[in-house]
Design a protein around this motif. Structure first.
Motif, PDB file in Angstrom:
ATOM      1  N   ARG A 104       0.817  -1.210   0.000  1.00 23.51           N
ATOM      2  CA  ARG A 104       0.000   0.000   0.000  1.00 23.51           C
ATOM      3  C   ARG A 104       0.850   1.259   0.000  1.00 23.51           C
ATOM      4  NH1 ARG A 104      -3.033   1.722   5.232  1.00 23.51           N
ATOM      5  NH2 ARG A 104      -1.296   3.146   5.306  1.00 23.51           N
ATOM      6  N   ASP A 105       1.944   1.232   0.793  1.00 23.47           N
ATOM      7  CA  ASP A 105       2.788   2.416   0.948  1.00 23.47           C
ATOM      8  C   ASP A 105       3.957   2.458  -0.032  1.00 23.47           C
ATOM      9  OD1 ASP A 105       1.073   3.038   3.016  1.00 23.47           O
ATOM     10  OD2 ASP A 105       2.499   2.570   4.611  1.00 23.47           O
ATOM     11  N   GLY A 106       4.080   1.428  -0.893  1.00 25.28           N
ATOM     12  CA  GLY A 106       5.169   1.401  -1.867  1.00 25.28           C
ATOM     13  C   GLY A 106       6.539   1.277  -1.223  1.00 25.28           C
ATOM     14  N   LEU A 107       6.620   0.513  -0.142  1.00 20.59           N
ATOM     15  CA  LEU A 107       7.891   0.366   0.575  1.00 20.59           C
ATOM     16  C   LEU A 107       8.777  -0.673  -0.109  1.00 20.59           C
ATOM     17  CD1 LEU A 107       6.453   0.307   4.210  1.00 20.59           C
ATOM     18  CD2 LEU A 107       7.398   2.264   2.948  1.00 20.59           C
ATOM     19  N   PRO A 108      10.090  -0.462  -0.090  1.00 16.62           N
ATOM     20  CA  PRO A 108      11.017  -1.408  -0.729  1.00 16.62           C
ATOM     21  C   PRO A 108      11.272  -2.634   0.140  1.00 16.62           C
ATOM     22  CG  PRO A 108      12.255   0.410   0.201  1.00 16.62           C
ATOM     23  CD  PRO A 108      10.784   0.709   0.436  1.00 16.62           C
ATOM     24  N   LEU A 109      10.225  -3.430   0.321  1.00 18.85           N
ATOM     25  CA  LEU A 109      10.308  -4.654   1.118  1.00 18.85           C
ATOM     26  C   LEU A 109       9.901  -5.827   0.245  1.00 18.85           C
ATOM     27  CD1 LEU A 109       8.518  -3.390   4.347  1.00 18.85           C
ATOM     28  CD2 LEU A 109      10.972  -3.703   4.041  1.00 18.85           C
ATOM     29  N   ARG A 110      10.619  -6.928   0.374  1.00 14.96           N
ATOM     30  CA  ARG A 110      10.264  -8.147  -0.355  1.00 14.96           C
ATOM     31  C   ARG A 110      10.147  -9.279   0.654  1.00 14.96           C
ATOM     32  NH1 ARG A 110      14.255  -9.617  -4.835  1.00 14.96           N
ATOM     33  NH2 ARG A 110      15.227 -10.991  -3.330  1.00 14.96           N
ATOM     34  N   PHE A 111       9.071 -10.033   0.548  1.00 15.75           N
ATOM     35  CA  PHE A 111       8.779 -11.103   1.486  1.00 15.75           C
ATOM     36  C   PHE A 111       8.968 -12.440   0.783  1.00 15.75           C
ATOM     37  CE2 PHE A 111       6.675  -7.277   2.739  1.00 15.75           C
ATOM     38  CZ  PHE A 111       6.979  -7.191   4.087  1.00 15.75           C
ATOM     39  N   GLU A 112       9.807 -13.303   1.369  1.00 13.83           N
ATOM     40  CA  GLU A 112      10.149 -14.591   0.778  1.00 13.83           C
ATOM     41  C   GLU A 112       9.837 -15.709   1.772  1.00 13.83           C
ATOM     42  OE1 GLU A 112      14.225 -14.221  -0.467  1.00 13.83           O
ATOM     43  OE2 GLU A 112      13.804 -12.364  -1.550  1.00 13.83           O
ATOM     44  N   THR A 113       9.514 -16.869   1.225  1.00 15.69           N
ATOM     45  CA  THR A 113       9.088 -17.990   2.057  1.00 15.69           C
ATOM     46  C   THR A 113      10.203 -19.028   2.203  1.00 15.69           C
ATOM     47  OG1 THR A 113       8.161 -19.156   0.172  1.00 15.69           O
ATOM     48  CG2 THR A 113       6.690 -17.641   1.351  1.00 15.69           C
ATOM     49  N   LEU A 114       9.931 -20.043   3.015  1.00 17.43           N
ATOM     50  CA  LEU A 114      10.925 -21.086   3.290  1.00 17.43           C
ATOM     51  C   LEU A 114      11.467 -21.748   2.028  1.00 17.43           C
ATOM     52  CD1 LEU A 114       9.405 -22.923   6.395  1.00 17.43           C
ATOM     53  CD2 LEU A 114      11.114 -21.094   6.347  1.00 17.43           C
ATOM     54  N   SER A 115      10.677 -21.777   0.970  1.00 17.27           N
ATOM     55  CA  SER A 115      11.148 -22.401  -0.267  1.00 17.27           C
ATOM     56  C   SER A 115      12.348 -21.658  -0.849  1.00 17.27           C
ATOM     57  CB  SER A 115      10.015 -22.466  -1.294  1.00 17.27           C
ATOM     58  OG  SER A 115       9.626 -21.157  -1.682  1.00 17.27           O
ATOM     59  N   GLU A 116      12.579 -20.443  -0.406  1.00 15.35           N
ATOM     60  CA  GLU A 116      13.700 -19.644  -0.904  1.00 15.35           C
ATOM     61  C   GLU A 116      14.872 -19.590   0.084  1.00 15.35           C
ATOM     62  OE1 GLU A 116      11.952 -16.206  -3.430  1.00 15.35           O
ATOM     63  OE2 GLU A 116      10.502 -16.644  -1.831  1.00 15.35           O
ATOM     64  N   ALA A 117      14.823 -20.412   1.115  1.00 13.96           N
ATOM     65  CA  ALA A 117      15.856 -20.389   2.152  1.00 13.96           C
ATOM     66  C   ALA A 117      17.257 -20.622   1.594  1.00 13.96           C
ATOM     67  CB  ALA A 117      15.546 -21.416   3.241  1.00 13.96           C
ATOM     68  N   ALA A 118      17.382 -21.515   0.609  1.00 10.16           N
ATOM     69  CA  ALA A 118      18.706 -21.820   0.049  1.00 10.16           C
ATOM     70  C   ALA A 118      19.359 -20.577  -0.551  1.00 10.16           C
ATOM     71  CB  ALA A 118      18.603 -22.930  -0.993  1.00 10.16           C
ATOM     72  N   LEU A 119      18.554 -19.668  -1.095  1.00  8.67           N
ATOM     73  CA  LEU A 119      19.089 -18.429  -1.649  1.00  8.67           C
ATOM     74  C   LEU A 119      19.686 -17.535  -0.574  1.00  8.67           C
ATOM     75  CD1 LEU A 119      16.175 -17.611  -4.138  1.00  8.67           C
ATOM     76  CD2 LEU A 119      18.395 -18.683  -4.661  1.00  8.67           C
ATOM     77  N   TRP A 120      19.330 -17.811   0.648  1.00  4.38           N
ATOM     78  CA  TRP A 120      19.831 -17.062   1.791  1.00  4.38           C
ATOM     79  C   TRP A 120      21.012 -17.784   2.464  1.00  4.38           C
ATOM     80  CZ3 TRP A 120      17.030 -12.939   4.523  1.00  4.38           C
ATOM     81  CH2 TRP A 120      15.938 -12.450   3.787  1.00  4.38           C
TER      82      TRP A 120
END
Length: 124
Positions: free
Chosen positions: A29-45
């Motif tokens: 809603r506020d156009g904030l630079p936030l991205r939300f990722e789930t457990l399926s993307e854990a390896a990328l972290w």
């Protein structure tokens, strides 16, 4: 370096999902630079899904944070939550918040996660 803050959370946890969904709606809603990722993307972290399920993780300013520091980084990027980031960093509050999260909340949520995973495995 990107201005974006990335949040890795356990989408299978009803408590986690409820909270993060509220943050995601507000960020969109506020156009904030936030991205939300789930457990399926854990390896990328650089994490396993099990490691990622144990606590909230945030990539902020090129640094991987977890637990209360991760919440503080997330909250600091959300104008309506900036006050919580400041309060959670106060000298008396910071160790208390970390202790409660590290020793009570995160372990309890992780135990519920493990129980859901075991139930899911039995049904499969």
């Amino acid at each position: 370096m990107s201005d974006e803050t990335r949040v890795l959370y356990n989408e299978t946890c009803p408590v986690c999902r409820f909270e993060i969904d509220a943050y995601a709606r507000r960020a969109a809603r506020d156009g904030l630079p936030l991205r939300f990722e789930t457990l399926s993307e854990a390896a990328l972290w650089g994490l396993t899904p099990d490691q990622a399920a144990r606590r909230l993780h945030v990539m902020h300013g090129g640094e991987l944070l977890s637990g209360v520091p991760a919440f503080r980084a997330l909250w600091s990027r959300m104008p309506h939550m900036a006050w919580a980031a400041r309060v959670a960093g106060w000298p008396v509050i910071a160790p208390l918040a970390a202790g409660i999260y590290d020793h009570i909340l995160a372990p309890a949520l992780y135990a519920m996660h493990r129980k859901r995973e075991a139930q899911r495995a039995r049904k499969a």
